[in-house]
Scaffold this active site. Structure first.
Site, PDB file in Angstrom:
ATOM      1  N   GLY A 113       0.822  -1.195   0.000  1.00 26.15           N
ATOM      2  CA  GLY A 113       0.000   0.000   0.000  1.00 26.15           C
ATOM      3  C   GLY A 113       0.862   1.254   0.000  1.00 26.15           C
ATOM      4  O   GLY A 113       1.981   1.251   0.518  1.00 26.15           O
ATOM      5  N   GLY A 162       0.979  -5.135   1.188  1.00 28.60           N
ATOM      6  CA  GLY A 162      -0.267  -5.300   0.461  1.00 28.60           C
ATOM      7  C   GLY A 162      -0.094  -5.966  -0.884  1.00 28.60           C
ATOM      8  O   GLY A 162      -1.030  -6.560  -1.425  1.00 28.60           O
ATOM      9  N   GLU A 185       5.949  -4.242   8.022  1.00 31.42           N
ATOM     10  CA  GLU A 185       5.138  -3.222   8.695  1.00 31.42           C
ATOM     11  C   GLU A 185       5.598  -2.867  10.102  1.00 31.42           C
ATOM     12  O   GLU A 185       5.411  -1.732  10.553  1.00 31.42           O
ATOM     13  CB  GLU A 185       3.669  -3.672   8.729  1.00 31.42           C
ATOM     14  CG  GLU A 185       2.958  -3.609   7.387  1.00 31.42           C
ATOM     15  CD  GLU A 185       3.190  -4.829   6.531  1.00 31.42           C
ATOM     16  OE1 GLU A 185       2.620  -4.901   5.420  1.00 31.42           O
ATOM     17  OE2 GLU A 185       3.956  -5.737   6.952  1.00 31.42           O
ATOM     18  N   ASP A 193      -0.773  -6.551   7.520  1.00 34.06           N
ATOM     19  CA  ASP A 193      -2.206  -6.511   7.260  1.00 34.06           C
ATOM     20  C   ASP A 193      -2.489  -7.072   5.872  1.00 34.06           C
ATOM     21  O   ASP A 193      -1.705  -7.846   5.342  1.00 34.06           O
ATOM     22  CB  ASP A 193      -2.733  -5.074   7.403  1.00 34.06           C
ATOM     23  CG  ASP A 193      -2.206  -4.146   6.326  1.00 34.06           C
ATOM     24  OD1 ASP A 193      -1.025  -4.289   5.919  1.00 34.06           O
ATOM     25  OD2 ASP A 193      -2.960  -3.269   5.863  1.00 34.06           O
TER      26      ASP A 193
END
Length: 415
Positions: A113, A162, A185, A193
């Site tokens: 992301g 992501g 992350e 995530d």
């Protein structure tokens, strides 16, 4: 084809992987590409530019979605998530399309992301836009995880965060010597995530905890070794693979698999690979708390003088203490949850993460200012100051917020 399961896909080839080699390459610049991410939110984007961020190619019964932001390693934004949702929904409903694929432009599949964009949005007080981004991405991942047609993820480059989230649910995942996987992350003051708590928790032993906490990289051979990839080929044959897939007229996964295997390469072991250290990984990362994991690594390092233990300890020391603790619990919870439950929980965690100082400071230090010095700003600054209440709060729904909505009645979740 309904109900294709990621967990089964991850583990199905472990037996086949026995006897293969697992070349391990330290990639010191793993995050250099991520650190180059630049937000384009400050200027308007016309419709043509929005369409061009995800291109489409294909013929007959085959379609490929091409992530097309090569200057930022194809980092995902809200527009891309929305377009991917729309494309994949239309392709699933089209009886003339037998299977689909996804690849990236340039030297990356997808670096994850666009957290630089999230950082700037948060600083501008545009929290709703950030929520929309995470919700749209997670909803797309649920669509992928319950998709009714075979999918192929062509991972010829950086595949992180992501980017892993939108590829791991695929029926087939083709890696090359250019593939670099990571979930970094915790180094950003966030948590793995985009479905990571589901697929990492289903890896062999406690490898998932190791990858989630340290953010360390795997190469394409190692992805085969632990089940994150289903096929491996050298990048010089990548174009031939694409041409072969493009000429198929089928919706039969076995036909697609046979075609991928025609271009498969036998890979050979590298003694430095973490895959060969599974016993040590399990011994250290099976403990209940982060503090116990660190103690076990220190004990192992003192006994064996193993450089891997020391490098792992150094990496953990770089991470946000709060992120380490919530990420460990997230992986442990994910081991007992379905994909939809993991995504709903991760959405709660992401909303909480957006409210934390650590995310902004981690992104600033590693991706914006790139001074790589967030440690003095982590809050709390030490593991011992992270209370159970802080961790519990991270898993709760913020006041006034709603849980992520997924079509679980219409689309069966897998376990």
């Amino acid at each position: 084809m309904k109900g294709l399961k990621v967990a089964a896909g991850l583990l199905a080839r472990l037996g086949e992987a026995e006897g293969r080699s697992f070349a391990h390459a330290r990639y010191r610049d793993s995050y250099r590409g991520i650190c180059s991410l630049a937000s384009s939110i400050s200027k308007p984007i016309d419709d043509d530019d929005l369409q061009s961020q995800v291109l489409v190619e294909g013929k007959a019964q085959f379609r490929t979605a091409i992530l097309n932001r090569p200057s930022v390693l194809n980092a995902l934004n809200l527009n891309m998530g929305s377009r991917l949702n729309n494309l994949y929904t239309s392709w699933e409903d089209d009886p003339d399309i037998g299977f689909v694929a996804m690849k990236g432009s340039g030297r990356a599949f997808c670096a994850g992301g666009d957290m630089v964009a999230v950082y700037h949005l948060l600083n501008q007080g545009k929290r709703e836009a950030c929520k929309d981004f995470f919700a749209t991405l997670y909803q797309f991942i649920y669509l992928l995880g319950t998709y009714l047609k075979p999918q192929v993820a062509l991972l010829n480059g950086v595949t992180m965060g992501g980017g892993a989230g939108v590829s791991i649910p695929s029926t087939f995942r083709l890696a090359t010597e250019r593939t670099i996987f990571a979930t970094p992350e915790t180094l950003l003051g966030f948590h793995p995530d985009a479905g990571a708590s589901f697929y990492l928790s289903h890896l062999p032993g406690h490898l998932g905890e190791y990858l989630a906490l340290t953010g360390e990289t795997l190469n394409g051979v190692e992805m085969i070794g632990c089940g994150l990839a289903t096929h491996y080929t050298h990048s010089t044959k990548f174009r031939s693979v694409e041409e072969r897939l493009g000429n198929l007229i089928t919706d039969d996964p076995s036909v697609i698999e046979t075609s991928l295997e025609e271009y498969g390469d036998l890979v050979h072991p590298d003694s430095t690979s973490v895959i060969h250290r599974i016993e040590a990984v399990d011994k250290c990362f099976s403990h209940d708390t982060v503090e116990e994991i660190i103690d076990a690594l220190e004990t192992e390092a003192s006994k064996t003088n193993d450089p891997w233990c020391n490098s792992t300890l150094r990496r953990l020391n770089e991470c946000s203490p709060l992120s380490l603790k919530v990420s460990l619990r997230s992986i442990r919870d994910g081991r007992l949850q379905t994909l939809d439950q993991c995504l709903v929980r991760e959405y709660r965690m992401s909303l909480q993460g957006m409210a934390q100082q650590d995310l902004r400071e981690g992104v600033r230090a590693r991706l914006v200012d790139k001074d790589l010095a967030p440690k003095v700003q982590w809050n709390p600054p030490r593991l011992g100051l992270v209370t159970e209440g802080m961790v519990d709060q991270y898993f709760s729904l913020l006041d006034g917020e709603r849980d992520l909505e997924l079509p679980i009645q219409q689309r069966e979740a897998f376990t």
